[in-house]
Design a protein around this motif. Structure first.
Motif: not given
Length: 820
Positions: A617-633, A656-665
């Motif tokens: 659900l997080a990947e579908e809605t785009g919330m995976i970026y915020a959740i992935g960055n929180w997990t990393l920190r 790392l999720s696929s979306l997170q891996f390909h994010q520009a930053n």
């Protein structure tokens, strides 16, 4: 010989000047008439004009001679007078002829001027010779008079040429002024010539046969006759000018009409009230191919009898029967002479003359290109530009029409909503241009599957692209039930999962299809689409790559999903996310060599939720970026805290999720997490999957940047993907993780044993670390150890634990062991 002296009658002198002025004005107007006339009218104007102008000039001369009073009676020779008149007429004819020509050279003007000079001078001196008196001349004054005649002649020619095409309200003023100036020249020549003459009483004048009349009376009669003649001439000029202006306006209007008629871009056919063609313009041949000789003087209906023409309305007989009496507008398609079909717009415009219908103009406009442009615009508005399939707007129209038809017939139909699984991964990793090529091939495969399912699928099934990777089908085949629809869905699923050749590699995707049946699952378009969409998400939730019909039970599940999404959006704000850590064990001494950070959600109502519940659900809605960055920190922070507390110096592994891996930053996010927490890069291990490395160049750049920080890369779920193994050679990968799917049945399945042994051996030869996950039994552990697998992870040693339990179960015993 006795010299005779005479006196001038001032009234006759003035009268002679007036005659000269009127004659000059008439000559200027006559020049314009002659220049405008052609053929016989020109000859008539030239003859009449020459006689009128010549008589005017001669009258001025004769009145001027009569103005000189002799002390005796003077008679005039009829022959001489007549000859002098002819000379004046000839001189006038020369002047009018030259002035009336379209173009005149300088040589012609000089010759004409000399001839006119000779004519006027000869007229004067021949007229003088006609007197019954002996005359001698003073040569110098004769020459001067001739020069004045030449100046008057050239001036007259130039003014005639200048004024012949001048037509304005003030032109007559300029002509009048010019006539007065010309009169000065003409009278000046006459009276200069008269002053050159010396009269002698050397013979008997009375015996000269000639005119015997009171000179004054004769002068006035000649003047009156001249004025009458010139008056008629000027009146004729005026009357002719009015007629000419009217004719000119008619001619100009006709030219305007003809220019519009013949150069009009639309075809124009002129017919009389009986329908006979009286005229066509050039556009008729260009548009229809009909030559003028083929249609002229033939009935229009007979002409079209042999032509293939399709009227959009049944108006052909009405049009011919009415004889084009009324104004009509028609649309038709005609097969023209060259065989092409042309779309035409036909307008009939009646021609009414004094209230009577005399015929009609048929205007034919070729609207083929315009209609094609409109159809192209409509097609673009209703179809997807990438695949050429109908779009959402077209789908709404077809779905509404299908519902209306099914309401009348009582037949059912299906709505299928389809989504391509893992498309976003292809689009993000390979780029949008490759993603577009992929979508085009997907649409082709669906169409092929439809054709294989039903040869008439183009008539019974509509495939539309809704945007992105979402497609919708309306299956209106009344010969098929749910079983037939399920067969079509299965064909599509099987076609989609075949490999795609992109950038010289094979890629695999799957399709999730949800199906809603009319009227069982809805009677409105929105409800059918919504329920099909719900069924499609159920397929995704259950592992994708399949299809499912809608059931009412799915509504409650969809509601739960929507509710879950609402809570998920606030989870980070409420500090509801937490990390569990699963130890990674070295087999030779059972010591912990690392931990994998696994996210959990402490839902306020449902309690602890596993990642498979909310990560999709997080990947579908785009919330995976915020959740992935929180997990990393958070993982870096916890590991740094353990290090500072005296814990073992081991790394933490983060997925790392696929979306997170390909994010520009991504690189900046990793750097920020390490700097913020103070964790050394060598203690951070990032786990990626094979599917993230579809685009070799992009993936290599990302991995090299991460490795340059000192971070290690682990390849998760190794062996389950479809990519080439060449990336193991070219990419900076430090560790392979054997997927649990190969470990679960390893004690019973020899194939799994062979695969695991091969992966371990390959990793060792490539100087890579290898770790197996999902170890739950000792038998699994024994086989892995027999194949020299040195690192394992699984429930056999420990389930994922909160940070505090990791400390209690692993760090405290380790400290006690070190102290002892």
């Amino acid at each position: 010989m006795e010299h005779i002296h005479g006196t001038y009658n001032s009234e006759l002198v003035i009268l002679s000047y007036i005659i000269a002025a009127v004659a000059s004005y008439a000559a200027l107007d006559l020049a314009g008439r002659v220049s405008l006339a052609k053929g016989m009218p020109r000859n008539v104007w030239l003859t009449c004009g020459a006689m009128s102008m010549g008589l005017g000039i001669w009258s001025m001369h004769f009145v001027g001679m009569l103005a000189f009073t002799f002390p005796m009676n003077v008679s005039y020779s009829t022959g001489g007078v007549t000859f002098s008149v002819l000379l004046a007429i000839v001189a006038s004819a020369v002047a009018l002829h030259i002035a009336g020509r379209e173009s005149v050279s300088m040589r012609q003007i000089i010759v004409a001027g000399l001839l006119m000079t000779v004519g006027i001078s000869s007229m004067h001196y021949v007229g003088m010779a006609a007197m019954s008196a002996s005359i001698t001349y003073e040569v110098s004054k004769v020459i001067l008079s001739i020069l004045i005649a030449a100046a008057a002649s050239f001036a007259a020619l130039w003014l005639m040429f200048f004024f012949r095409h001048r037509h304005s309200r003030s032109t007559w003023v300029y002509k009048l002024g010019s006539g007065l100036i010309m009169a000065i020249g003409i009278t000046g020549m006459h009276y200069t010539g008269m002053s050159a003459a010396q009269f002698h009483n050397g013979h008997v004048m009375g015996k000269h046969p000639g005119m015997q009349m009171n000179p004054d009376m004769l002068a006035y009669l000649i003047a009156a006759g001249t004025f009458v003649t010139l008056g008629f001439t000027l009146f004729g000029i005026f009357f002719n000018q009015r007629l000419s202006q009217k004719d000119q306006r008619i001619h100009e209007n006709e030219q305007w009409y003809q220019a519009l008629y013949h150069n009009h871009s639309d075809a124009i056919i002129s017919v009389d009230r009986e329908g006979y063609v009286k005229g066509i313009n050039a556009a008729v041949t260009r548009i229809t191919g009909f030559e003028e000789q083929y249609v002229i003087n033939r009935r229009i209906d007979h002409t079209l009898d042999n032509v293939e023409i399709y009227w959009q309305n049944d108006i052909q007989q009405v049009a011919w029967a009415d004889g084009f009496l009324d104004q009509h507008n028609y649309n038709a398609t005609m097969r023209v002479v060259d065989g092409r079909l042309r779309d035409l717009h036909i307008s009939v415009v009646p021609v009414m003359i004094e209230g009577k219908h005399m015929g009609s103009h048929i205007l034919i406009k070729d609207v083929t290109e315009e209609k094609q442009a409109q159809e192209n615009i409509l097609h673009q508005a209703l179809h997807d530009s990438l695949t050429g399939l109908p779009n959402r707007r077209k789908l709404d129209d077809v779905l509404a029409a299908t519902i209306a038809s099914s309401e009348l017939t009582g037949q059912q139909f299906a709505v299928m909503v389809m989504d391509i699984d893992r498309f976003k991964m292809i689009n993000d990793s390979l780029g949008h241009s490759i993603g577009d090529i992929f979508l085009q091939e997907v649409s082709d495969r669906i169409m092929d599957a439809m054709q294989a399912w039903d040869s008439k699928a183009e008539d019974n099934v509509m495939l539309a692209r809704m945007g992105g990777d979402e497609f919708t089908l309306v299956v209106a085949n009344d010969q098929r039930n749910e079983t037939g629809v399920a067969e079509l869905a299965e064909r599509i699923v099987n076609a989609i999962q075949l490999p795609y050749r992109l950038k010289e590699n094979d890629f695999y995707v799957t399709a999730s299809i949800g199906i809603a049946m009319y009227p069982d699952h809805g009677i409105e378009a929105d409800s059918l689409l919504k329920h099909a969409d719900t069924a499609m998400y159920e397929v995704k939730k259950n592992g994708k790559n399949g299809f499912q019909f809608y059931t009412t039970q799915l509504d409650s599940e969809l509601y739960e999903r929507i509710e879950l999404e609402g809570y998920l959006r606030k989870a980070l704000e409420r500090d509801e996310m937490l990390l569990y850590y699963q130890p990674q064990i070295r087999t030779e001494d059972s010591r912990m060599i690392g931990v994998e950070a696994l996210i959990r959600w402490n839902h306020p109502q449902k309690g602890i939720l596993a990642p498979n519940v909310f990560i999709p659900l997080a990947e579908e809605t785009g919330m995976i970026y915020a959740i992935g960055n929180w997990t990393l920190r958070e993982a870096c922070r916890q590991m740094k805290q353990w290090h500072e507390a005296g814990g073992p110096l081991i790394p933490v592994s983060v997925n790392l999720s696929s979306l997170q891996f390909h994010q520009a930053n991504l690189l900046e996010q990793v750097q920020h997490a390490l700097l913020e927490t103070g964790l050394e890069a060598k203690y951070l291990e990032l786990e990626i999957t094979e599917s993230m490395m579809m685009d070799a160049s992009v993936s290599a750049d990302i991995l090299n940047e991460l490795t340059s920080l000192g971070v290690k890369i682990s390849l998760d779920d190794f062996g389950t993907g479809y990519s080439s193994l060449s990336y193991l050679k070219h990419y900076p990968i430090h560790k392979l993780k054997i997927d649990r799917s190969f470990v679960t049945d390893i004690t019973e399945n020899r194939s799994d044993q062979a695969i695991v042994a091969t992966i371990i051996s390959m990793a060792q030869h490539l100087k890579m670390e290898v770790i197996a996950e999902g170890i739950e039994t000792k038998g699994q552990l024994d086989i892995l150890m027999e194949n020299d697998c040195k690192e394992i992870q699984g429930y056999y040693f420990s389930r994922p634990l909160p940070a505090q339990e990791v400390e209690d179960h692993f760090f405290v015993p380790l400290r006690l062991e070190e102290q002892s």
